[in-house]
Structures are given as structure tokens and as C-alpha cells.
Design an enzyme around this catalytic site. Structure first.
Site, PDB file in Angstrom:
ATOM      1  N   SER A 113       8.507   3.836   0.742  1.00  0.00           N
ATOM      2  CA  SER A 113       7.427   3.213  -0.015  1.00  0.00           C
ATOM      3  C   SER A 113       7.626   3.405  -1.516  1.00  0.00           C
ATOM      4  O   SER A 113       7.473   2.468  -2.308  1.00  0.00           O
ATOM      5  CB  SER A 113       6.081   3.815   0.413  1.00  0.00           C
TER       6      SER A 113
ATOM      7  N   SER B  65       0.870  -1.170   0.000  1.00  0.00           N
ATOM      8  CA  SER B  65       0.000   0.000   0.000  1.00  0.00           C
ATOM      9  C   SER B  65       0.911   1.226   0.000  1.00  0.00           C
ATOM     10  O   SER B  65       1.749   1.375   0.899  1.00  0.00           O
ATOM     11  CB  SER B  65      -0.888  -0.019   1.241  1.00  0.00           C
ATOM     12  N   GLU B  66       0.765   2.121  -1.007  1.00  0.00           N
ATOM     13  CA  GLU B  66       1.799   3.144  -1.195  1.00  0.00           C
ATOM     14  C   GLU B  66       1.837   4.183  -0.080  1.00  0.00           C
ATOM     15  O   GLU B  66       2.784   4.945   0.015  1.00  0.00           O
ATOM     16  CB  GLU B  66       1.691   3.809  -2.570  1.00  0.00           C
ATOM     17  N   ASN B  67       0.800   4.211   0.770  1.00  0.00           N
ATOM     18  CA  ASN B  67       0.871   5.126   1.911  1.00  0.00           C
ATOM     19  C   ASN B  67       1.749   4.573   3.038  1.00  0.00           C
ATOM     20  O   ASN B  67       1.877   5.224   4.077  1.00  0.00           O
ATOM     21  CB  ASN B  67      -0.528   5.474   2.425  1.00  0.00           C
ATOM     22  N   GLY B  68       2.368   3.386   2.813  1.00  0.00           N
ATOM     23  CA  GLY B  68       3.448   3.036   3.718  1.00  0.00           C
ATOM     24  C   GLY B  68       3.449   1.690   4.410  1.00  0.00           C
ATOM     25  O   GLY B  68       3.866   1.604   5.562  1.00  0.00           O
TER      26      GLY B  68
END
Lengths: 218, 231
Positions: free
Chosen positions: A89, A47-50
Site C-alpha cells: 500500500s 485506502s492506505e490500510n490496504g
């Protein structure tokens, strides 16, 4: 566009996942693909938010306010999950450590160009992480309806909207067809069971090459 | 050493016209208490750096509604139609930056680097006005570092020296923004004595943090989830 078509696209995309792969799923149909992963295949969702190791939606009442996916929905973690900051990320993403990204699109063309973040004068949402995902993921799969809601083809000879990435699309999965993007152009790999090859060609502006008899998917 | 400060004082040191980096992703990890106080004090003509425009009346969306925000440097404004309206009416400007490029520009700003080469955005509108470099047959854009006057960040636990531990996906841009800014205020849920945090578990060294503001636990809740996910 009925729900069944969305499920068909998500189900077909899930067959692309191989055991152990790191996968980033966009909002909507791409996220639905997680519901249809074949038995025996375990993938790691990024998930690119981390974080990596994303699990399904929480039971109502069990949401954690600090745990969302990139689409702002509450999610859960799988054992072994791990958090990191946004620079790490996107280092994971640009560095080629994401095996597959699945994204929606507004347009895709014969050169594998992708346009999915802006409609000048109408929709200005911003690219979020889409440009990095297209540039960095090893394989870019587009989950899209074959035509837009007015019936215009989304698979074009040349994109008309501002591009998200140049030549990065690898596979297009619609309710009518599975199409591979190659340096030579677009190749029709599979046709939906309720479609003919002619149906697909008529709904596609881009030229489609047919090298072998297309397979069938449902 | 004790970096805990009064909320009003901590925000009063921010001047109108400042460039302020605000942590958070779709408001998760955004220090809402600090933003609320900035709205109350009313500093104007702010350049805000944040992953997104928040939501209407939430996150940096509060600064859009209060018209304190003049320029937003961001990757996404899709969850806040008020930002789109302010942009279309000319009240505020938006500079769109790919999310990974935004994160790395901020990281460079805090770590002594002038910029970096990224494949992201080659051949798109993002390339306009930038230098393209080709290395080993692959094209990259030269992106420059980004610094701010102030960082408003949110963490979970702190000690009085300002050492921080973040929680879950609320970490996001927060630890990157602190080194990139002159003055750093962190909203935290808990402050312990120096020595009580395990040095191996500290995620951001306290040397980057100027002020700690303790936020009551009931202000940590969040109800901004998007129905059906972001568009």
C-alpha cells in the site's frame, strides 16, 4: 463553520479529479469530496490500510467487520477492487502511483510546507500515513478552513507547528479561496462568490500573488 | 504436520520483556483472542509494534490498560486517549514512525535487508538522528529494519502447515510481521487439512508460522467503528 462551507470545499476539490485517476482521501472534508465527483469522471479510491476500489458507506446492517477505510469507518467495494498488505500500500503511495491525495491541515505556508499531525503539548495523534502521502502522491491538495476556530490564519508565511512534509503542497482549497503553491510562492487562483479579494487577503498571513484576475467558485 | 496449538500454551511461550509485533489497523486484523490471553497471563515490560494504539480496551489498547506495554512503536495513537495519558505520565513510551516507514522497516526485518532510503519525513522531526542521502538530486532518509521476538497475527483461513489466507482489509501488517519475528502465532477462523488450500491463493507461506490458534467464529465480530471517522 457551517456545513455549507464544508460542502463548498468538498465540491470544489471534486472538480480537480480526472477520469481514471487514483485518489486517496483523508478524513472529514476530503472524504466528502467523493460525493461530488462530476458525471462521467470515474476515479479509483485508494485506502492506505490496504486496498484500491473503495466504494461508499454500506447500507446499515450490511457492514463487514473486516472492511474499513483508513478513518475506521465501514465502507464497501466497487467491482474490480483489490486488497494488499501495508508495505504494498505504501509502495503505491511513495512510488508515485497515487495521482492525488486530499488532506486536511493545521497550517500551510508560502513554501508549500504542511503541518498537520501534531500540536506540541496539546494534540499528539501521530502522523499515520500523512507523511508518506505528502511525500509520495503526485499532487497534494489541502482541504481546510481558511482560519482556525479562533480566527487565526492557517495559511502562514512560515509554519509554526512541526512539519508533516517540506514543500509538498500543490493546491489549497478553503471556503474563501483556491490557492496554488508554486516555487515562486502562493498564487490566488479563485475567490468564493461571497468573498472579495480583500476578504481573502485579510484572512491570509502569507503573501498571495495575483497573476490574472481570480476566477469565482461557489 | 499440525501447527494447531492450545491458546494457553501458545501464549505461555512468550517471555516478559519481549518485543511483540501485533497485526491490525484500528483493531481490524488484530488477533483479539491472543491479546486477551496475553493480558490474562500478564507478561510484563513489553515492547509492542503495531500500526496504532488500538482503542480504549480494544486491540493493543488492552495492553495499555493492563500496563503490560512499556514501549509502543507505532504510527498513530489518536483513537486511544489512554495511550496518550500513559505517555504523558511517563508510564509508557511512544515512538512515532510514519506508517509506510513502519511497514517497510518490518518488511526489511523479515527479508534480510538492513534498511532502506525513503523520502518520507525529510525535513521533519522524523529526520532527527538519521542519515540523509541525496540521490539524483532527491533527498532520502536512511531507515533501519525492525525485528521482533514474537508476532501475534490474525488470518482468515489456514491449513495445518500454517499456510495463511487473509481477508479484506484485515490483511494490513499481518503478513509483514510474521517473517520479521522469531516466534509467530496466528489466530485463524478456520483450519483445513494440508492440500485443501489452493497453493495459488495462499498469501503467507506456512514456513513463517509456528502456531495456529483456532478462534470461535463469534469472536470475529468487531464493534469498534469510530463515529464520524478518526479525528
Amino acid at each position: 463553520m457551517s456545513y455549507d462551507y464544508r460542502e463548498r470545499i468538498a465540491r470544489r476539490i471534486a472538480r480537480e479529479f480526472q477520469d481514471g485517476q487514483v485518489v486517496n482521501l483523508g478524513i472529514g472534508m476530503p472524504t466528502m469530496a467523493a460525493n461530488f465527483i462530476p458525471e462521467g469522471v470515474n476515479i479509483i479510491l485508494q485506502s492506505e490500510n490496504g486496498f484500491v476500489g473503495m466504494g461508499p458507506s454500506p447500507v446499515p446492517g450490511q457492514e463487514d467487520p473486516d472492511l474499513i477505510n483508513a478513518g475506521n469507518q465501514h465502507v464497501t467495494l466497487k467491482p474490480g477492487a483489490c486488497f494488499f498488505d501495508s508495505a504494498t500500500s505504501f509502495g503505491i503511495i511513495r512510488g508515485g502511483h497515487v495521482d492525488i491525495t486530499v488532506l486536511g491541515t493545521l497550517e500551510v505556508d508560502e513554501q508549500g510546507n504542511i503541518a498537520n499531525y501534531i500540536v506540541p503539548g496539546k494534540m499528539v495523534a501521530g502522523m499515520g500515513g500523512a507523511m508518506d502521502l505528502c511525500a509520495g502522491a503526485r499532487k497534494v491538495i489541502l482541504a481546510t478552513t481558511h482560519c482556525d476556530k479562533d480566527g487565526n490564519p492557517k495559511i502562514r508565511k512560515k509554519c509554526t507547528l512541526p512539519l508533516t512534509a517540506v514543500g509538498q503542497a500543490d493546491l489549497i482549497v478553503t471556503e474563501k479561496a483556491v490557492i496554488e503553491c508554486t516555487p515562486e510562492g502562493l498564487v490566488l487562483l479563485e475567490v468564493a462568490a461571497d468573498c472579495s479579494i480583500d476578504d481573502v487577503l485579510q484572512a491570509t498571513e502569507a503573501e498571495l500573488m495575483i497573476l490574472d484576475t481570480p476566477g469565482v467558485f461557489a | 504436520m499440525n501447527k494447531e496449538r492450545d491458546l494457553v500454551q501458545a501464549i505461555a511461550d512468550i517471555a516478559s520483556g519481549s518485543t511483540i509485533m501485533v497485526g491490525g489497523f484500528m483493531t481490524v486484523g488484530t488477533p483479539e483472542i491472543l491479546v486477551d490471553e496475553l493480558v490474562r497471563q500478564g507478561q510484563e515490560n513489553l515492547t509492542i509494534v503495531c500500526n496504532d494504539a488500538g482503542v480504549p480496551g480494544g486491540g493493543v489498547g488492552k495492553l495499555v490498560r493492563s500496563k503490560q506495554l512499556s514501549i509502543l512503536i507505532t504510527s498513530h495513537i489518536g483513537l486511544n486517549p489512554e495511550m496518550g495519558k500513559a505517555m504523558n505520565s511517563g508510564e509508557a513510551q511512544v515512538q512515532l514512525v510514519p506508517q509506510g516507514t513502519l511497514a517497510e522497516r518490518i518488511r526489511c526485518g523479515g527479508t534480510g535487508l538492513g534498511g532502506f532510503l525513503t523520502p518520507t519525513g525529510v525535513g521533519t522531526l522524523v529526520e532527527e538522528g538519521k542519515e540523509r542521502k541525496t540521490l539524483d538530486g532527491k533527498d532520502y532518509l536512511l531507515e533501519l529494519s525492525l525485528k521482533g521476538d514474537v508476532a501475534l497475527i490474525k488470518a482468515h483461513r489456514a491449513d495445518r502447515a500454517g499456510n495463511l489466507i487473509f481477508r479484506m482489509s484485515a490483511r494490513n501488517f499481518n503478513p509483514l510481521m510474521a517473517p520479521a519475528c522469531q516466534y509467530v502465532v496466528a489466530q485463524v477462523s478456520e483450519i483445513v487439512e494440508i492440500g485443501e488450500l489452493d497453493p495459488d491463493e495462499i498469501m503467507l507461506p506456512g514456513i513463517f508460522v509456528d502456531a495456529l490458534v483456532l478462534a470461535p467464529a463469534d469472536d470475529q465480530t468487531r464493534t469498534n467503528e469510530t463515529e464520524g471517522g478518526a479525528p
